[in-house]
Design an enzyme around this catalytic site. Structure first.
Site, PDB file in Angstrom:
ATOM      1  N   GLU A 132       0.815  -1.204   0.000  1.00 36.76           N
ATOM      2  CA  GLU A 132       0.000   0.000   0.000  1.00 36.76           C
ATOM      3  C   GLU A 132       0.852   1.259   0.000  1.00 36.76           C
ATOM      4  O   GLU A 132       1.946   1.285   0.563  1.00 36.76           O
ATOM      5  CB  GLU A 132      -0.884   0.043   1.254  1.00 36.76           C
ATOM      6  CG  GLU A 132      -1.976  -0.987   1.269  1.00 36.76           C
ATOM      7  CD  GLU A 132      -2.824  -0.877   2.532  1.00 36.76           C
ATOM      8  OE1 GLU A 132      -3.029   0.251   3.028  1.00 36.76           O
ATOM      9  OE2 GLU A 132      -3.270  -1.921   3.030  1.00 36.76           O
TER      10      GLU A 132
ATOM     11  N   CYS B 199       2.863   8.514   1.670  1.00 37.12           N
ATOM     12  CA  CYS B 199       3.240   7.533   2.694  1.00 37.12           C
ATOM     13  C   CYS B 199       3.613   6.238   1.974  1.00 37.12           C
ATOM     14  O   CYS B 199       2.790   5.634   1.288  1.00 37.12           O
ATOM     15  CB  CYS B 199       2.074   7.304   3.648  1.00 37.12           C
ATOM     16  SG  CYS B 199       2.452   6.153   4.988  1.00 37.12           S
TER      17      CYS B 199
ATOM     18  N   CYS C 226       4.271  -6.932   7.996  1.00 36.88           N
ATOM     19  CA  CYS C 226       5.016  -6.354   9.118  1.00 36.88           C
ATOM     20  C   CYS C 226       5.009  -7.314  10.303  1.00 36.88           C
ATOM     21  O   CYS C 226       3.984  -7.919  10.611  1.00 36.88           O
ATOM     22  CB  CYS C 226       4.384  -5.025   9.533  1.00 36.88           C
ATOM     23  SG  CYS C 226       5.281  -4.160  10.846  1.00 36.88           S
TER      24      CYS C 226
ATOM     25  N   CYS D  63       2.164  -4.316  16.407  1.00 36.63           N
ATOM     26  CA  CYS D  63       1.536  -3.282  17.228  1.00 36.63           C
ATOM     27  C   CYS D  63       0.036  -3.560  17.350  1.00 36.63           C
ATOM     28  O   CYS D  63      -0.630  -3.864  16.355  1.00 36.63           O
ATOM     29  CB  CYS D  63       1.791  -1.902  16.629  1.00 36.63           C
ATOM     30  SG  CYS D  63       3.550  -1.451  16.598  1.00 36.63           S
TER      31      CYS D  63
ATOM     32  N   CYS E 159      -2.547  -1.639  14.985  1.00 37.34           N
ATOM     33  CA  CYS E 159      -2.190  -1.408  13.587  1.00 37.34           C
ATOM     34  C   CYS E 159      -2.679  -2.517  12.658  1.00 37.34           C
ATOM     35  O   CYS E 159      -2.469  -3.707  12.926  1.00 37.34           O
ATOM     36  CB  CYS E 159      -0.671  -1.267  13.462  1.00 37.34           C
ATOM     37  SG  CYS E 159      -0.102  -0.859  11.803  1.00 37.34           S
TER      38      CYS E 159
ATOM     39  N   GLY F  65       5.426  -1.974   7.382  1.00 40.15           N
ATOM     40  CA  GLY F  65       6.811  -2.389   7.602  1.00 40.15           C
ATOM     41  C   GLY F  65       7.541  -1.481   8.567  1.00 40.15           C
ATOM     42  O   GLY F  65       7.117  -0.362   8.845  1.00 40.15           O
ATOM     43  N   GLU F  66       8.640  -1.988   9.110  1.00 42.22           N
ATOM     44  CA  GLU F  66       9.530  -1.226   9.972  1.00 42.22           C
ATOM     45  C   GLU F  66      10.759  -0.829   9.155  1.00 42.22           C
ATOM     46  O   GLU F  66      11.583  -1.679   8.806  1.00 42.22           O
ATOM     47  CB  GLU F  66       9.947  -2.065  11.190  1.00 42.22           C
ATOM     48  CG  GLU F  66      11.145  -1.562  11.968  1.00 42.22           C
ATOM     49  CD  GLU F  66      11.062  -0.097  12.372  1.00 42.22           C
ATOM     50  OE1 GLU F  66      12.003   0.661  12.060  1.00 42.22           O
ATOM     51  OE2 GLU F  66      10.046   0.290  13.005  1.00 42.22           O
TER      52      GLU F  66
ATOM     53  N   SER G 192       9.981   6.823   9.692  1.00 39.48           N
ATOM     54  CA  SER G 192       9.293   6.585  10.960  1.00 39.48           C
ATOM     55  C   SER G 192       9.610   5.182  11.462  1.00 39.48           C
ATOM     56  O   SER G 192       9.393   4.198  10.761  1.00 39.48           O
ATOM     57  CB  SER G 192       7.784   6.743  10.779  1.00 39.48           C
ATOM     58  OG  SER G 192       7.096   6.381  11.960  1.00 39.48           O
TER      59      SER G 192
ATOM     60  N   SER H 199       7.579   6.292  16.627  1.00 39.17           N
ATOM     61  CA  SER H 199       6.231   5.939  17.093  1.00 39.17           C
ATOM     62  C   SER H 199       6.309   5.616  18.582  1.00 39.17           C
ATOM     63  O   SER H 199       6.896   4.612  18.971  1.00 39.17           O
ATOM     64  CB  SER H 199       5.706   4.719  16.313  1.00 39.17           C
ATOM     65  OG  SER H 199       5.535   5.047  14.954  1.00 39.17           O
ATOM     66  N   LEU H 200       5.698   6.463  19.386  1.00 34.54           N
ATOM     67  CA  LEU H 200       5.805   6.330  20.842  1.00 34.54           C
ATOM     68  C   LEU H 200       4.519   5.754  21.423  1.00 34.54           C
ATOM     69  O   LEU H 200       4.512   4.681  22.008  1.00 34.54           O
ATOM     70  CB  LEU H 200       6.112   7.704  21.440  1.00 34.54           C
ATOM     71  CG  LEU H 200       6.608   7.738  22.879  1.00 34.54           C
ATOM     72  CD1 LEU H 200       7.900   6.952  23.024  1.00 34.54           C
ATOM     73  CD2 LEU H 200       6.815   9.185  23.321  1.00 34.54           C
ATOM     74  N   HIS H 201       3.432   6.512  21.327  1.00 36.69           N
ATOM     75  CA  HIS H 201       2.065   6.065  21.616  1.00 36.69           C
ATOM     76  C   HIS H 201       1.762   5.765  23.087  1.00 36.69           C
ATOM     77  O   HIS H 201       0.623   5.421  23.418  1.00 36.69           O
ATOM     78  CB  HIS H 201       1.696   4.842  20.768  1.00 36.69           C
ATOM     79  CG  HIS H 201       1.917   5.027  19.310  1.00 36.69           C
ATOM     80  ND1 HIS H 201       1.506   6.159  18.635  1.00 36.69           N
ATOM     81  CD2 HIS H 201       2.548   4.245  18.379  1.00 36.69           C
ATOM     82  CE1 HIS H 201       1.849   6.058  17.360  1.00 36.69           C
ATOM     83  NE2 HIS H 201       2.486   4.926  17.177  1.00 36.69           N
TER      84      HIS H 201
ATOM     85  N   ASN I  41      -7.523   5.920  13.518  1.00 40.92           N
ATOM     86  CA  ASN I  41      -8.410   5.405  12.476  1.00 40.92           C
ATOM     87  C   ASN I  41      -8.868   4.015  12.893  1.00 40.92           C
ATOM     88  O   ASN I  41      -8.057   3.083  12.942  1.00 40.92           O
ATOM     89  CB  ASN I  41      -7.677   5.317  11.130  1.00 40.92           C
ATOM     90  CG  ASN I  41      -7.571   6.665  10.445  1.00 40.92           C
ATOM     91  OD1 ASN I  41      -8.507   7.452  10.465  1.00 40.92           O
ATOM     92  ND2 ASN I  41      -6.421   6.941   9.857  1.00 40.92           N
TER      93      ASN I  41
ATOM     94  N   CYS J 242      -3.287   2.268   7.757  1.00 35.91           N
ATOM     95  CA  CYS J 242      -2.266   1.544   7.007  1.00 35.91           C
ATOM     96  C   CYS J 242      -2.459   0.037   7.161  1.00 35.91           C
ATOM     97  O   CYS J 242      -2.603  -0.473   8.273  1.00 35.91           O
ATOM     98  CB  CYS J 242      -0.882   1.957   7.516  1.00 35.91           C
ATOM     99  SG  CYS J 242       0.449   1.209   6.586  1.00 35.91           S
TER     100      CYS J 242
END
Length: 348
Positions: free
Chosen positions: A92, A105, A112, A116, A119, A162-163, A194, A217-219, A293, A336
């Site tokens: 994507e 993006c 991935c 998470c 996600c 992906g990372e 990111s 990415s902390l969150h 989202n 995503c």
């Protein structure tokens, strides 16, 4: 040696090829001009190159760009595409129109493994890394769409599936190609990577000497909550992550963006805001609050708008610069990974 996709050639690797062929350095600018200015898709069209060089290029390289599998257009101007690669794998990419330009993006892996909890990308496990050429192809695909209205991609965030730091070398080559003055000539400060917090990658990235941006990415403001959301937190504590972030700033002199997903009744309280402010105190950074989202397979809900604003105001009051990310694509598969997961499910 097997032929290579020419869109994966960095300026350095193309220069090496030309030296090996005992060809003048100016051929690099000519080849890149055909690829990224004139947008040709065959060597026969590169008419200012000698016949011998074109034949040699034909032996060593080939052209391959992703093909459209599914495309969605939002009423707010967002375009999301599921793109099919040479081997049939699908990834994507999403284009978001801002006042300052068109931000794309880009995905860096097929699937991935970061897992998470919030996600959709992790619904399908990692199959392989993307090559630099496949990432460049995502940009070129959207440039072709935008060209119809006289526009192009102006900003890129490697923030899709992906990372990126798990595919470090290919991601860096991708950034070099689109940043090159001979390539797409996108400014380094328009390019962002990111990461969910791979510390070795952060430290290596700091020493590359480029002006590319870094987002983390902390969150969550503490280890206990972050472990509930992000398995990477079992590998690296927040103390270790913030130490790496401080090292990054010290070495690169660049500000870091911390991404913080706003999830109802989980990480959106004023207490969480205060804890986050304490964690980031004195660090050259800002926080980007991201409205969640919803993903049907996940149990989380988005924070109410008033709570997001309250959280932002508390951080600003505490001396932490904070913004709220503009929302895009609410009427399409915005999160995503959603589009690819849906495609996989329908294909069963």
């Amino acid at each position: 040696m097997a032929a290579r996709n020419i869109y994966g050639l960095t300026p350095e690797s193309l220069s090496t090829f030309l030296k090996e062929q005992q060809l003048p350095a100016f051929r690099l600018t000519q080849i890149y001009d055909w690829l990224y200015r004139k947008n040709v898709t065959s060597f026969s069209e590169m008419t200012n190159l000698s016949k011998d060089l074109r034949e040699q290029l034909e032996k060593e390289f080939y052209f391959a760009l992703p093909k459209e599998s599914v495309i969605q257009h939002s009423k707010d101007g967002t375009i999301k595409a599921l793109l099919e690669l040479e081997d049939g794998a699908k990834v994507e990419a999403a284009l978001m129109p801002y006042d300052y330009g068109n931000a794309l993006c880009v995905s860096s892996e097929v699937g991935c493994n970061m897992g998470c909890a919030f996600c959709a990308s992790g619904l399908l496990k990692r199959e392989r890394d993307l090559t630099a050429a496949e990432m460049v192809g995502q940009v070129l695909f959207f440039n072709q769409l935008l060209n119809e209205r006289g526009e192009h991609v102006t900003h890129v965030v490697v923030m899709g599936t992906g990372e990126p730091f798990a595919n470090y070398d290919n991601v860096l080559d991708f950034l070099k190609i689109i940043n090159s003055e001979y390539g797409l000539a996108m400014g380094a400060r328009h390019l962002t990577v990111s990461t969910c917090g791979l510390i070795d990658g952060i430290k290596r990235y700091a020493r590359e000497g480029f002006q590319f941006n870094l987002a983390i990415s902390l969150h969550a403001p503490n280890d206990e909550l972050r472990k509930r959301l992000m398995p990477i937190a079992y590998r690296y504590s927040l103390k270790e992550l913030i130490e790496a972030a401080r090292e990054y700033v010290e070495v690169s002199h660049r500000r870091i963006t911390f991404e913080y997903l706003m999830i109802k009744d989980l990480n959106d309280s004023l207490e969480s805001a205060d804890e986050l402010a304490d964690l980031l105190k004195g660090l050259l950074c800002y926080v980007n609050l991201i409205p969640f989202n919803p993903v049907s397979e996940k149990p989380f809900e988005r924070s109410p708008r008033n709570r997001v604003f309250r959280f932002r105001d508390r951080l600003n009051m505490r001396g932490i610069k904070c913004t709220i990310r503009k929302e895009f694509g609410q009427d399409i598969d915005a999160a995503c990974g959603q589009l690819r997961a849906k495609d996989k499910e329908q294909g069963k």
